[in-house]
Scaffold this motif. Structure first.
Motif, PDB file in Angstrom:
ATOM      1  N   TRP A  80       0.761  -1.311   0.006  1.00 23.83           N
ATOM      2  CA  TRP A  80      -0.032   0.050  -0.151  1.00 23.83           C
ATOM      3  C   TRP A  80       1.028   1.279   0.125  1.00 23.83           C
ATOM      4  N   TYR A 131      -6.276   6.895   1.058  1.00 26.60           N
ATOM      5  CA  TYR A 131      -5.242   5.433   1.090  1.00 26.60           C
ATOM      6  C   TYR A 131      -4.641   5.329   2.495  1.00 26.60           C
ATOM      7  N   ILE A 134      -6.237   3.392   4.776  1.00 27.02           N
ATOM      8  CA  ILE A 134      -6.326   1.791   4.368  1.00 27.02           C
ATOM      9  C   ILE A 134      -4.885   1.614   4.928  1.00 27.02           C
ATOM     10  N   GLY A 137      -5.066   1.165   8.585  1.00 26.67           N
ATOM     11  CA  GLY A 137      -6.075   0.485   9.079  1.00 26.67           C
ATOM     12  C   GLY A 137      -5.687  -0.998   9.126  1.00 26.67           C
ATOM     13  N   VAL A 138      -4.677  -1.615   8.165  1.00 24.90           N
ATOM     14  CA  VAL A 138      -4.440  -2.984   8.046  1.00 24.90           C
ATOM     15  C   VAL A 138      -3.522  -3.449   8.642  1.00 24.90           C
ATOM     16  N   ASN A 146      -6.454  -0.736  13.703  1.00 25.40           N
ATOM     17  CA  ASN A 146      -6.868  -1.906  13.019  1.00 25.40           C
ATOM     18  C   ASN A 146      -8.373  -1.659  12.626  1.00 25.40           C
ATOM     19  N   ASN A 147      -9.037  -0.669  11.786  1.00 26.73           N
ATOM     20  CA  ASN A 147     -10.325  -0.593  11.839  1.00 26.73           C
ATOM     21  C   ASN A 147     -10.778  -0.304  10.389  1.00 26.73           C
ATOM     22  N   GLY A 148     -11.718  -0.893   9.827  1.00 24.48           N
ATOM     23  CA  GLY A 148     -12.292  -0.367   8.490  1.00 24.48           C
ATOM     24  C   GLY A 148     -13.080   0.879   8.362  1.00 24.48           C
ATOM     25  N   MET A 149     -13.141   1.734   9.507  1.00 26.57           N
ATOM     26  CA  MET A 149     -13.755   2.786   9.217  1.00 26.57           C
ATOM     27  C   MET A 149     -12.906   3.954   9.166  1.00 26.57           C
ATOM     28  N   PRO A 151     -10.501   4.584   6.795  1.00 28.48           N
ATOM     29  CA  PRO A 151     -10.338   5.373   5.464  1.00 28.48           C
ATOM     30  C   PRO A 151     -11.618   6.345   5.507  1.00 28.48           C
ATOM     31  N   TYR A 210     -16.195   4.479  15.940  1.00 29.92           N
ATOM     32  CA  TYR A 210     -14.696   4.121  15.543  1.00 29.92           C
ATOM     33  C   TYR A 210     -14.232   3.805  17.132  1.00 29.92           C
TER      34      TYR A 210
END
Length: 273
Positions: A80, A131, A134, A137-138, A146-149, A151, A210
């Motif tokens: 990334w 980005y 992201i 977050g990964v 580490n959370n999909g919210m 981005p 979050y």
């Protein structure tokens, strides 16, 4: 015991802030252009790519050696960081082309080509804002990140900060050029103020969810932020100066009289954002 991370320092913070601000300014100006405020919206288009370009200088400085920045392009299929480097580069190039051939000094692009260029650049502006969320977050090793919210939070925050940059630079430019009394300028400031109020409210809501989500697996980190050693910066710096006060100033700018008063309040709001 959880402690604040010490790997990403002030240079990365400046990079994140400036890259998000530039990308957000472009997105906000695109929105204003669609609303019919094409001329005053040029302020945001002009500051967007140069701001992101400056942000990369902090990124290169943090890497320590310029050649490491070149290596960042090498494996976009796996990293990334590489994808982000390409996204930044394309956005800067497209943004500078927009300035040079769509605004000044060589406004030679026809209307149809300019629309396509703005649409394409807006896609990369959104990607620039998203980005890093992201990328962070990964990171599984950091449960708080580490959370999909993340981005979405980065995109909302970047657009709001970009509006602040337009308020600040526009306040200076419109003030110097005597355009503060123009109906189109006031219309754009009012519209941006309303959009920013919505974004601040949305950012607060997303942040609440979050923190609620990450508190399940990273309770100590959330406590560190909300009630621990970093709580003063969070509540005083972020919540009060970064969210509440700009919201109040946006509200005042929206309902202030046409002209200098509205422009002055918007400029102050730009400093806060």
């Amino acid at each position: 015991m959880q402690v604040p991370q010490s790997i990403w320092r002030w240079k990365l913070a400046f990079y994140l802030f400036l890259a998000g601000t530039g990308a957000g300014a472009y997105l906000a100006s695109t929105l204003m252009d669609l609303f019919g405020y094409g001329e005053p919206a040029k302020v945001g288009f002009v500051i967007a790519a140069p701001t992101v370009l400056v942000s990369t200088l902090f990124l290169i400085a943090d890497l320590g050696k310029p050649e490491r920045f070149i290596k960042a392009f090498m494996s976009p299929q796996h990293s990334w960081i590489s994808r982000g480097t390409l996204i930044l580069t394309v956005f800067i190039i497209l943004g500078l082309v927009h300035i040079g051939f769509g605004i000044w000094p060589f406004p030679v692009l026809d209307a149809q080509t300019l629309v396509v260029l703005k649409a394409l650049t807006s896609v990369f502006a959104a990607a620039t804002a998203i980005y890093t969320g992201i990328l962070i977050g990964v990171v599984v090793a950091r449960p708080f990140w580490n959370n999909g919210m993340l981005p979405l939070l980065f995109l909302i925050s970047a657009t709001s900060t970009g509006i602040g940059a337009i308020f600040l630079s526009g306040g200076i430019w419109f003030g110097l050029t005597g355009a503060s009394e123009a109906k189109e300028v006031h219309g754009m400031l009012v519209t941006l103020g309303r959009v920013d109020m919505l974004l601040i409210a949305l950012e607060s809501l997303v942040l609440y969810f979050y923190l609620s989500i990450v508190s399940v697996r990273s309770k100590e980190s959330v406590s560190l932020l909300l009630s621990g050693p970093m709580s003063g910066l969070f509540w005083g710096g972020f919540a009060l100066l970064g969210l509440l006060l700009p919201f109040i100033l946006d509200w005042a700018a929206v309902y202030a009289s046409v002209g200098t008063a509205s422009l002055a309040i918007a400029t102050i709001s730009g400093i806060m954002l």
